[in-house]
Design a protein around this motif. Structure first.
Motif, PDB file in Angstrom:
ATOM      1  N   SER A 142       0.755  -1.250   0.045  1.00 12.15           N
ATOM      2  CA  SER A 142       0.037   0.110  -0.166  1.00 12.15           C
ATOM      3  C   SER A 142       0.765   1.092  -0.173  1.00 12.15           C
ATOM      4  CB  SER A 142      -1.051  -0.066   0.918  1.00 12.15           C
ATOM      5  OG  SER A 142      -0.214   0.182   2.445  1.00 12.15           O
ATOM      6  N   TYR A 154      -5.495  10.203  -0.004  1.00 12.08           N
ATOM      7  CA  TYR A 154      -5.748   8.883  -0.535  1.00 12.08           C
ATOM      8  C   TYR A 154      -4.942   7.772  -0.160  1.00 12.08           C
ATOM      9  CZ  TYR A 154      -9.552  11.183  -2.966  1.00 12.08           C
ATOM     10  OH  TYR A 154     -10.597  11.960  -3.219  1.00 12.08           O
ATOM     11  N   THR A 155      -5.303   6.622   0.166  1.00 12.43           N
ATOM     12  CA  THR A 155      -4.336   5.207   0.410  1.00 12.43           C
ATOM     13  C   THR A 155      -4.848   4.373  -0.786  1.00 12.43           C
ATOM     14  OG1 THR A 155      -4.469   5.610   2.903  1.00 12.43           O
ATOM     15  CG2 THR A 155      -3.820   3.569   1.959  1.00 12.43           C
ATOM     16  N   LYS A 163      -7.517  -0.993  -4.389  1.00  8.48           N
ATOM     17  CA  LYS A 163      -8.638  -0.430  -3.560  1.00  8.48           C
ATOM     18  C   LYS A 163      -7.943   1.275  -3.477  1.00  8.48           C
ATOM     19  CE  LYS A 163     -10.802  -4.402  -1.493  1.00  8.48           C
ATOM     20  NZ  LYS A 163     -11.052  -5.085  -0.334  1.00  8.48           N
ATOM     21  N   ILE A 213      -8.954   4.559  -1.112  1.00  7.79           N
ATOM     22  CA  ILE A 213      -9.776   4.713  -0.029  1.00  7.79           C
ATOM     23  C   ILE A 213      -9.369   6.550   0.306  1.00  7.79           C
ATOM     24  CG2 ILE A 213     -10.554   4.555   2.215  1.00  7.79           C
ATOM     25  CD1 ILE A 213     -11.213   2.276   0.343  1.00  7.79           C
ATOM     26  N   ASP A 214     -10.363   7.152   0.307  1.00  9.39           N
ATOM     27  CA  ASP A 214     -10.110   8.604   0.952  1.00  9.39           C
ATOM     28  C   ASP A 214      -9.919   8.538   2.283  1.00  9.39           C
ATOM     29  OD1 ASP A 214     -10.595  11.052   1.853  1.00  9.39           O
ATOM     30  OD2 ASP A 214     -11.838  11.623   0.397  1.00  9.39           O
ATOM     31  N   SER A 215      -9.030   8.926   3.015  1.00  9.67           N
ATOM     32  CA  SER A 215      -8.491   8.673   4.228  1.00  9.67           C
ATOM     33  C   SER A 215      -9.213   9.510   5.261  1.00  9.67           C
ATOM     34  CB  SER A 215      -7.102   8.885   4.629  1.00  9.67           C
ATOM     35  OG  SER A 215      -6.626  10.091   4.168  1.00  9.67           O
ATOM     36  N   ASN A 271     -13.084   7.897   4.645  1.00 13.01           N
ATOM     37  CA  ASN A 271     -13.202   6.504   4.691  1.00 13.01           C
ATOM     38  C   ASN A 271     -13.858   5.944   3.327  1.00 13.01           C
ATOM     39  OD1 ASN A 271     -11.752   4.145   5.704  1.00 13.01           O
ATOM     40  ND2 ASN A 271     -13.783   3.625   6.902  1.00 13.01           N
ATOM     41  N   GLU A 272     -14.179   6.729   2.380  1.00 14.31           N
ATOM     42  CA  GLU A 272     -14.849   6.239   1.231  1.00 14.31           C
ATOM     43  C   GLU A 272     -14.058   5.673   0.195  1.00 14.31           C
ATOM     44  OE1 GLU A 272     -17.534   9.692   0.306  1.00 14.31           O
ATOM     45  OE2 GLU A 272     -18.778   9.367   1.917  1.00 14.31           O
ATOM     46  N   THR A 273     -14.568   4.944  -0.459  1.00 11.81           N
ATOM     47  CA  THR A 273     -13.970   4.238  -1.682  1.00 11.81           C
ATOM     48  C   THR A 273     -14.040   5.188  -2.898  1.00 11.81           C
ATOM     49  OG1 THR A 273     -14.218   2.030  -1.042  1.00 11.81           O
ATOM     50  CG2 THR A 273     -13.660   2.223  -3.120  1.00 11.81           C
ATOM     51  N   GLU A 310     -14.612   5.751  -6.590  1.00 16.48           N
ATOM     52  CA  GLU A 310     -15.468   4.885  -7.225  1.00 16.48           C
ATOM     53  C   GLU A 310     -15.402   5.530  -8.774  1.00 16.48           C
ATOM     54  OE1 GLU A 310     -19.407   5.165  -6.272  1.00 16.48           O
ATOM     55  OE2 GLU A 310     -19.117   4.120  -4.310  1.00 16.48           O
ATOM     56  N   TYR A 353     -13.418  -2.452  -6.094  1.00 16.76           N
ATOM     57  CA  TYR A 353     -12.069  -2.060  -6.421  1.00 16.76           C
ATOM     58  C   TYR A 353     -11.804  -2.148  -7.935  1.00 16.76           C
ATOM     59  CZ  TYR A 353     -12.668  -7.275  -7.259  1.00 16.76           C
ATOM     60  OH  TYR A 353     -13.162  -8.428  -7.538  1.00 16.76           O
TER      61      TYR A 353
END
Length: 307
Positions: free
Chosen positions: A44, A50-51, A71, A73-75, A78-80, A82, A116
């Protein structure tokens, strides 16, 4: 085109192999083959808010075919992320600083159900002191672009059932064949799955690194991979088996066939590769003779497996 079937030879191989000194297969396959089904994080990296997490089977990237899942993720929320445009480019650097890539899906596809981005990479060598790999991942959020690169480790593929080969065919193009399944075959008729890829030669000089046009690969379409499995050990007389099926392309872009393993041990998958125009571009037929005490002849295009 089909390879000839060798019913009599196969039966003789089973009946007479006991008269020839055999390889100690039990010792050779003492390491149990583990079949992996779960995706785990391989590495990662973070960029801004973003992670980016890259997953692979068993959380490990191996030489050969790898399905990958990314994947993002907005740190903060915590949303993915898309439906973004996400690209993946693996780059190998050798001891002399030369850079190449490997067959891979550059534009990843978003899976809305699981959240993902999916793709694959066929790594052509493992990491060592002379070879390093980096993953270049780009994505967009609204009008802002993010570009990251991460040093990654490619492990040796210890499962010979997932071996690969790279070669130049008679059309002077570079191809790659990578076994995808089965991970753990049985003494039975096994569904055999492989990916077949071609390097796209650049048509222009390289621009700023990394210039994607210099590292382009495609899945070849409508080829046929003719199959002739043999046990090449001198003790086995190079015998074949019945009910094998040549590999043809299906809707997942991979090539599917059937290989019938009649016993455990060393097997060679002898191939002949025919292009979409019906022309053979690599591979040779192997002799049909039953040769106890003599190591079997292989096609010029083959992959060895062991189970």
């Amino acid at each position: 085109m089909k390879f000839s079937k060798y019913c009599v030879i196969a039966l003789c191989g089973v009946a007479l192999s006991c008269t020839i000194e055999k390889t100690d297969y039990e010792a050779e396959i003492a390491t149990e083959t583990t079949e992996y089904f779960e995706f785990e994080e391989a590495f990662s990296v973070s960029s801004g808010d973003y992670t980016i997490s890259v997953e692979a089977l068993n959380g490990t990237l191996y030489k050969g075919y790898n399905e990958i899942r990314v994947k993002i993720i907005d740190s903060q929320s915590n949303e993915t992320l898309e439906n973004s445009l996400v690209t993946f480019l693996p780059i190998l650097t050798d001891a002399n600083g030369n850079k190449t890539s490997c067959p891979h899906s550059y534009n990843l596809e978003y899976n809305s159900t699981e959240g993902y981005y999916s793709g694959y990479a066929v790594f052509t060598s493992e990491s060592d002191t002379t070879v390093s790999w980096q993953a270049y991942i780009d994505f967009q959020v609204d009008s802002q672009s993010y570009a990251i690169n991460q040093l990654i480790t490619i492990e040796e593929q210890t499962n010979m059932n997932l071996n690969m080969t790279a070669f130049t065919a008679s059309d002077n193009e570079q191809y790659f064949i990578a076994l995808v399944a089965p991970q753990s075959p049985g003494v039975a008729e096994n569904d055999l799955v492989a990916g077949i890829y071609k390097y796209n030669k650049p048509t222009s000089e390289a621009a700023d690194f990394p210039d994607v046009s210099q590292y382009s690969y495609t899945v070849v379409s409508d080829f046929t991979l003719f199959l002739d499995p043999r046990m090449p050990e001198s003790s086995m007389g190079n015998h074949s088996s019945l009910n094998n099926q040549d590999l043809t392309q299906e809707s997942d872009s991979l090539y599917h066939g059937v290989v019938n393993y009649t016993m455990t041990g060393n097997w060679t998958l002898n191939f002949i590769l025919q292009n979409e125009n019906g022309k053979i571009i690599k591979g040779t037929e192997v002799p049909t003779d039953f040769t106890p005490g003599i190591e079997g002849v292989k096609s010029e295009l083959y992959i060895d497996i062991l189970f």
